[in-house]
Design an enzyme around this catalytic site. Structure first.
Site, PDB file in Angstrom:
ATOM      1  N   THR A 210      22.491   6.069  -7.463  1.00  0.00           N
ATOM      2  CA  THR A 210      21.086   6.289  -7.770  1.00  0.00           C
ATOM      3  C   THR A 210      20.678   5.446  -8.966  1.00  0.00           C
ATOM      4  O   THR A 210      21.290   5.530 -10.025  1.00  0.00           O
ATOM      5  CB  THR A 210      20.870   7.778  -8.092  1.00  0.00           C
ATOM      6  OG1 THR A 210      21.107   8.538  -6.915  1.00  0.00           O
ATOM      7  CG2 THR A 210      19.455   8.046  -8.579  1.00  0.00           C
TER       8      THR A 210
ATOM      9  N   CYS B 253      14.555  18.598 -11.237  1.00  0.00           N
ATOM     10  CA  CYS B 253      13.901  17.511 -10.481  1.00  0.00           C
ATOM     11  C   CYS B 253      13.468  17.956  -9.088  1.00  0.00           C
ATOM     12  O   CYS B 253      12.360  17.668  -8.656  1.00  0.00           O
ATOM     13  CB  CYS B 253      14.794  16.284 -10.413  1.00  0.00           C
ATOM     14  SG  CYS B 253      16.131  16.355  -9.209  1.00  0.00           S
TER      15      CYS B 253
ATOM     16  N   HIS C  68      24.839  17.605 -13.741  1.00  0.00           N
ATOM     17  CA  HIS C  68      23.940  17.093 -12.698  1.00  0.00           C
ATOM     18  C   HIS C  68      23.506  18.209 -11.740  1.00  0.00           C
ATOM     19  O   HIS C  68      22.430  18.146 -11.157  1.00  0.00           O
ATOM     20  CB  HIS C  68      24.576  15.915 -11.954  1.00  0.00           C
ATOM     21  CG  HIS C  68      23.542  14.942 -11.462  1.00  0.00           C
ATOM     22  ND1 HIS C  68      22.629  14.341 -12.299  1.00  0.00           N
ATOM     23  CD2 HIS C  68      23.230  14.508 -10.215  1.00  0.00           C
ATOM     24  CE1 HIS C  68      21.821  13.574 -11.597  1.00  0.00           C
ATOM     25  NE2 HIS C  68      22.158  13.654 -10.321  1.00  0.00           N
TER      26      HIS C  68
ATOM     27  N   GLU D  45      19.118   3.950  -3.633  1.00  0.00           N
ATOM     28  CA  GLU D  45      20.554   4.037  -3.887  1.00  0.00           C
ATOM     29  C   GLU D  45      21.220   2.729  -3.459  1.00  0.00           C
ATOM     30  O   GLU D  45      20.689   2.020  -2.604  1.00  0.00           O
ATOM     31  CB  GLU D  45      21.175   5.200  -3.102  1.00  0.00           C
ATOM     32  CG  GLU D  45      21.087   6.526  -3.829  1.00  0.00           C
ATOM     33  CD  GLU D  45      19.697   7.146  -3.804  1.00  0.00           C
ATOM     34  OE1 GLU D  45      18.905   6.806  -2.890  1.00  0.00           O
ATOM     35  OE2 GLU D  45      19.380   7.949  -4.700  1.00  0.00           O
TER      36      GLU D  45
ATOM     37  N   CYS E 160      12.852  10.575  -6.802  1.00  0.00           N
ATOM     38  CA  CYS E 160      13.954  10.585  -7.767  1.00  0.00           C
ATOM     39  C   CYS E 160      13.673   9.536  -8.833  1.00  0.00           C
ATOM     40  O   CYS E 160      13.480   8.373  -8.524  1.00  0.00           O
ATOM     41  CB  CYS E 160      15.269  10.293  -7.045  1.00  0.00           C
ATOM     42  SG  CYS E 160      16.626   9.887  -8.150  1.00  0.00           S
TER      43      CYS E 160
ATOM     44  N   CYS F 183      18.412  10.424 -14.949  1.00  0.00           N
ATOM     45  CA  CYS F 183      19.205  11.598 -15.338  1.00  0.00           C
ATOM     46  C   CYS F 183      20.699  11.359 -15.249  1.00  0.00           C
ATOM     47  O   CYS F 183      21.459  11.972 -16.004  1.00  0.00           O
ATOM     48  CB  CYS F 183      18.870  12.794 -14.451  1.00  0.00           C
ATOM     49  SG  CYS F 183      17.202  12.808 -13.843  1.00  0.00           S
TER      50      CYS F 183
ATOM     51  N   GLU G 195      19.900  14.330  -0.380  1.00  0.00           N
ATOM     52  CA  GLU G 195      20.491  14.356  -1.707  1.00  0.00           C
ATOM     53  C   GLU G 195      20.633  15.792  -2.218  1.00  0.00           C
ATOM     54  O   GLU G 195      21.545  16.091  -2.984  1.00  0.00           O
ATOM     55  CB  GLU G 195      19.676  13.521  -2.684  1.00  0.00           C
ATOM     56  CG  GLU G 195      20.478  13.252  -3.946  1.00  0.00           C
ATOM     57  CD  GLU G 195      19.696  12.571  -5.025  1.00  0.00           C
ATOM     58  OE1 GLU G 195      18.505  12.884  -5.167  1.00  0.00           O
ATOM     59  OE2 GLU G 195      20.273  11.735  -5.718  1.00  0.00           O
TER      60      GLU G 195
ATOM     61  N   TYR H 140      19.352  19.377 -10.946  1.00  0.00           N
ATOM     62  CA  TYR H 140      18.635  19.613  -9.687  1.00  0.00           C
ATOM     63  C   TYR H 140      17.737  20.853  -9.757  1.00  0.00           C
ATOM     64  O   TYR H 140      16.818  20.988  -8.956  1.00  0.00           O
ATOM     65  CB  TYR H 140      19.636  19.747  -8.532  1.00  0.00           C
ATOM     66  CG  TYR H 140      20.177  18.417  -8.039  1.00  0.00           C
ATOM     67  CD1 TYR H 140      20.206  17.305  -8.882  1.00  0.00           C
ATOM     68  CD2 TYR H 140      20.655  18.263  -6.741  1.00  0.00           C
ATOM     69  CE1 TYR H 140      20.703  16.090  -8.437  1.00  0.00           C
ATOM     70  CE2 TYR H 140      21.144  17.045  -6.295  1.00  0.00           C
ATOM     71  CZ  TYR H 140      21.171  15.963  -7.145  1.00  0.00           C
ATOM     72  OH  TYR H 140      21.647  14.764  -6.702  1.00  0.00           O
TER      73      TYR H 140
HETATM   74 FE1  SF4 Z   1      17.331  11.757  -9.215  1.00  0.00          FE
HETATM   75 FE2  SF4 Z   1      17.178  14.376  -9.587  1.00  0.00          FE
HETATM   76 FE3  SF4 Z   1      19.520  13.106  -9.931  1.00  0.00          FE
HETATM   77 FE4  SF4 Z   1      17.458  12.804 -11.655  1.00  0.00          FE
HETATM   78  S1  SF4 Z   1      18.638  14.698 -11.244  1.00  0.00           S
HETATM   79  S2  SF4 Z   1      18.762  11.207 -10.835  1.00  0.00           S
HETATM   80  S3  SF4 Z   1      15.714  12.864 -10.273  1.00  0.00           S
HETATM   81  S4  SF4 Z   1      18.342  13.348  -8.026  1.00  0.00           S
HETATM   82 FE    FE Z   2      21.266  12.807  -7.698  1.00  0.00          FE
END
Ligand code: SF4
Ligand code: FE
Length: 483
Positions: free
Chosen positions: A191, A299, A292, A257, A100, A104, A447, A296
């Site tokens: 995060t 990422c 968000h 985290e 991660c 983001c 996550e 996902y």
């Molecule tokens: Fe982390 Fe993915 Fe959230 Fe970006 S979108 S902060 S990489 S979990």
């Molecule tokens: Fe996240």
């Protein structure tokens, strides 16, 4: 200076006086802490890749506000193309870090606050949009990493914020002053808080009139007086202290985290984006969560690419690459991973402008994306473990492998195909272990379940957005039912 190099980013974080605790101790130098450093390296990649000409189009944009080149992580999406590029950028970073990369949450908070503040101002004549724009331009100009803090500890889930036995279980305003507000509370599972310059705080649920003190959004520096964080433990984290990088699996990158405490933190008026307008709390939550959930689809897919690659290499090293069931499992993993990507791209392509002019993803498709993310990475991990074999959890340590007496024995008996070294075989298995069960499993597995909202939160949104009434009408029309 609109773009920092990775090195400048690290130096800028080093200057911040973050209050960080881990294993019962205050960490005076988090930047060089061996457990924490890999998470900083992941964020650093959002700066390093932005400097590389081949990634410039994905990682950076020309700011429509200033005409300067800025990092996409500080950008306000102005088109569906922007939304699509965001997902592609996240996939790229997942591929390069297998972890991660944290930045983001700030980007998603930026875009959610931007449109929500605009609409609050339209209704109440408040100055939130101007406040936010000023903060946003400051972050763009300095190329800052911003944490997006939404999740409150929540205490008794059956009770509203104001009904909790302990009023601090949702972050709230405890004092209203002429020059600003003072807040108390905490944000959980944060995060990247540790590696951020600033934090945008948002409410975590829809609220009623009695929750006025809890309907608050603002930005403060991560090292503001009264903020401190307690780092979350991860499976296998102390392997990073053992001086045996092979056992870590992903030596360079990680994610971290923290539980972030706000103990009487002062927020000046011009950093406030929501303050008591309770009916807008839900809008802000829905928009941040929506963005968000889209994230996902980028990422997790990038990290999935690494895991699929690792499983294929492990199978090859075992001499099993040509078996038809192995090929089929790799196809299945790819199918699952690309389905997630398709959802990320689809909710972006179907995006629409908000009243403020920035672009919002299609909420139904973003929630479908995240709902699939709560399942598919688990299946991809299961198949990776299947292909890797049991050695992924039974291999001896690097220290044994380097031991002059035991090393040759391990080398002899854990060898796979003739032309591959035992060390390389162990390396790829440790990477799989890291993603499936180790420190990176926080980001890739659990996550995937709970980040950006647990599965039930998406199902509520799917039921709201799914338009069942229209589907029933379609069926009745085809069946010639006139009621
Ligand atoms: Fe982390 Fe993915 Fe959230 Fe970006 S979108 S902060 S990489 S979990
Ligand atoms: Fe996240």
């Amino acid at each position: 200076m609109a773009l920092m190099t990775g090195e400048q980013y690290i130096a800028s974080i080093r200057k911040r006086k973050m209050q960080v605790y881990m294993f019962g101790e205050k960490i005076e130098n988090p930047v060089d802490d061996p457990i924490l450093r890999p998470s900083l390296n992941s964020v650093r990649m959002t700066y390093d890749l932005a400097q590389m000409p081949e990634y410039q189009d994905l990682m950076t944009v020309i700011s429509p506000d200033t005409g300067e080149r800025i990092n996409r992580f500080t950008h306000i999406h102005r088109s569906t193309e922007d939304l699509i590029n965001k997902v592609k950028m996240q996939r790229l970073l997942g591929q390069k870090t297998a972890a991660c990369f944290q930045r983001c949450v700030g980007m998603d908070a930026f875009n959610a606050v931007y449109s929500t503040a605009y609409e609050i101002d339209q209704k109440y004549g408040t100055p939130y949009f101007e406040n936010f724009k000023k903060f946003m331009l400051y972050c763009q100009e300095k190329d800052l990493t911003v944490d997006g803090a939404m999740t409150d500890p929540k205490g008794d889930r059956s009770k509203a914020p104001h009904e909790q036995a302990d009023p601090d279980l949702y972050l709230r305003v405890v004092e209203r002053r002429k020059d600003g507000i003072v807040v108390c509370g905490a944000k959980a599972h944060q995060t990247g808080a540790l590696n951020s310059h600033e934090v945008i705080v948002m409410p975590t649920i829809s609220m009623g009139p009695e929750d006025k003190d809890y309907a608050v959004s603002f930005a403060v520096p991560m090292d503001a007086e009264g903020i401190y964080m307690i780092i979350g433990r991860q499976s296998c984290d102390t392997r990073k202290l053992e001086n045996a990088p092979l056992d870590v699996g992903n030596e360079e990158f990680g994610g971290v985290e923290a539980l972030v405490i706000f103990d009487h933190v002062f927020v000046p008026n011009d950093r406030i984006f929501l303050n008591g307008e309770t009916e807008f709390a839900g809008m802000l939550v829905e928009r941040f969560a929506g963005y968000h959930r889209q994230s996902y689809g980028g990422c997790k897919v990038g990290v999935g690419d690494v895991l699929i690659g690792a499983a294929a290499v492990a199978a090859e090293y075992n001499g099993a690459a040509r078996a038809s069931h192995v090929k089929d499992k790799l196809i299945e993993m790819t199918h699952l991973n690309e389905t997630l990507y398709s959802c990320g791209i689809a909710c972006s392509a179907e995006g629409k402008p908000t009243k403020s002019g920035n672009y919002m993803i299609d909420l139904l498709l973003a929630n479908i994306c995240k709902q699939n993310v709560t399942r598919f990475p688990y299946e991809i991990v299961r198949l990776a473990e299947d292909l890797a074999g049991g050695l992924v959890v039974t291999a001896p340590s690097e220290k044994d492998f380097r031991d002059p007496d035991l090393g040759p024995v391990i080398d002899k008996y854990l060898k796979g195909t003739e032309n591959v070294s035992t060390e390389n075989r162990l390396r790829i298995l440790r990477l799989i272990e890291n993603l499936a069960l180790g420190t990176a499993a926080v980001g890739y597995r659990t996550e995937s379940m709970h980040g950006a909202g647990s599965p039930q939160a998406q199902r509520i949104m799917i039921s709201r957005q799914g338009n069942l009434a229209q589907k029933k009408e379609l069926a009745k029309a085809i069946a010639h039912i006139a009621e």
